[in-house]
Enzyme design. Structure first.
Site, PDB file in Angstrom:
ATOM      1  CB  SER A   1      -0.930  -0.004   1.219  1.00 26.73           C
ATOM      2  OG  SER A   1      -0.197  -0.206   2.407  1.00 26.73           O
TER       3      SER A   1
ATOM      4  CG  HIS B   1      -2.957  -0.735  -3.022  1.00 29.79           C
ATOM      5  ND1 HIS B   1      -3.121   0.601  -2.716  1.00 29.79           N
ATOM      6  CD2 HIS B   1      -3.264  -1.420  -1.885  1.00 29.79           C
ATOM      7  CE1 HIS B   1      -3.513   0.711  -1.458  1.00 29.79           C
ATOM      8  NE2 HIS B   1      -3.610  -0.492  -0.930  1.00 29.79           N
TER       9      HIS B   1
ATOM     10  CD  GLU C   1      -3.101   3.477  -5.515  1.00 28.09           C
ATOM     11  OE1 GLU C   1      -2.983   4.711  -5.571  1.00 28.09           O
ATOM     12  OE2 GLU C   1      -2.999   2.825  -4.449  1.00 28.09           O
TER      13      GLU C   1
ATOM     14  CG  ASN D   1      -2.578   4.037   1.683  1.00 30.88           C
ATOM     15  OD1 ASN D   1      -3.533   4.183   2.427  1.00 30.88           O
ATOM     16  ND2 ASN D   1      -2.246   2.868   1.183  1.00 30.88           N
TER      17      ASN D   1
END
Length: 295
Positions: free
Chosen positions: A117, A138, A150, A188
């Site tokens: 992540s 991800h 992702e 993130n």
């Protein structure tokens, strides 16, 4: 197409579930046989939930489980893999070691993906002799429910690798979004500072746990408040990602809140430990603020 998933925790079993449900043969790899047994049990329960909702036929559940095999060594698990998805703990040294082993044991043409992540795909790829075939994949938690993947291109990731992973993601019924390899990627880099700011607001006494989450749920239409979401992700995972952002970008705005650091050191990791910003009781769905933060 043969898929290998490394790690049988929450993300690993979810990724294995989704691939198997969509017709792929899956090798699920973990050093712990009890962990593998728990993962297969979790997958079966989640499939039962889909059957109960009418989203899946009983025969499809049986077929899905029949496509998953478990292994306790990487060498066996990836022997015939065309795509490997690593879903181990968010620890850079562990991931680098896993990718060295994957590079050694996976077929030469296999793509190697990480579900990281936040950790640099370029750095992970540099641990292999096939950086053009290394990519970030991800998935979001819970994997069977969340639509986004992702897809992170490392510095050396080839166009062909990216195209294949984008296509595979679509075959899973997901929406892949390609991003470049910078700390935290997109998800993130935006999410963790928000969670951290919520923790700072609590730490500084701006408002309480429930109040902060209520403002974000009702005022910003978030389905879950940032403190509850942090508990769901795992406070240790949030801390690890913030440290990657802070170290990788060198900007003090990413420095983790001291309250978060202390909670992790104290073992208050959120839902998985039974307590974080909220208190979690087995069998109860009631959202109860943890005694430490209750007024």
């Amino acid at each position: 197409m043969n898929i290998a998933v490394i790690g049988s925790g929450t993300m690993g079993n979810g990724i294995a579930h989704v691939f198997a449900q969509h017709g792929f043969a899956v090798a699920l790899v973990d050093v712990s046989q009890p962990a593998l047994d728990r993962a297969l049990g979790t997958i079966a329960k989640n499939l039962d939930r889909q059957v109960a909702k009418g989203a899946l036929a009983e025969a499809d559940k049986t077929a899905t489980l029949g496509r998953i095999r478990s292994f306790t060594t990487i060498a066996e698990g990836v022997a015939d893999a065309e795509l490997v998805v690593e879903a181990a703990t968010e620890n850079v040294d562990l991931k680098l070691q896993i990718f060295r082993e994957l590079d050694q044991h996976a077929p030469a043409g296999a793509l190697l993906a990480s579900n990281t992540s936040s950790i640099s795909i370029t750095k992970i790829a540099a641990a292999t002799q096939r950086p053009a075939q290394v990519i970030g994949m991800h998935f979001m938690n819970p994997v069977p429910v969340m639509q986004l993947v992702e897809v992170i291109r490392g510095y050396a990731t080839s166009d062909e690798t990216t195209a294949r992973v984008m296509d595979l993601s679509r075959q899973l019924g997901k929406t892949p979004t390609a991003v470049n390899d910078y700390p935290g990627f997109v998800a993130n880099r935006i999410l963790m500072p928000m969670i951290n700011e919520a923790i700072i607001s609590l730490f500084e006494g701006v408002a309480g746990v429930a109040e902060i989450d209520t403002v974000m749920k009702l005022g910003m239409a978030h389905p879950m408040g940032p403190l509850q979401l942090a508990d769901f992700i795992g406070l240790d995972v949030c801390l690890a990602i913030l440290r990657v952002l802070h170290d990788g970008l060198g900007n003090p705005k990413y420095a983790p809140c001291p309250l978060l650091v202390n909670m992790v050191m104290a073992g208050r990791l959120g839902a998985k430990s039974g307590e974080g910003f909220y208190k979690y009781t087995a069998g109860s769905k009631e959202l109860v603020v943890a005694p430490t933060f209750a007024k």
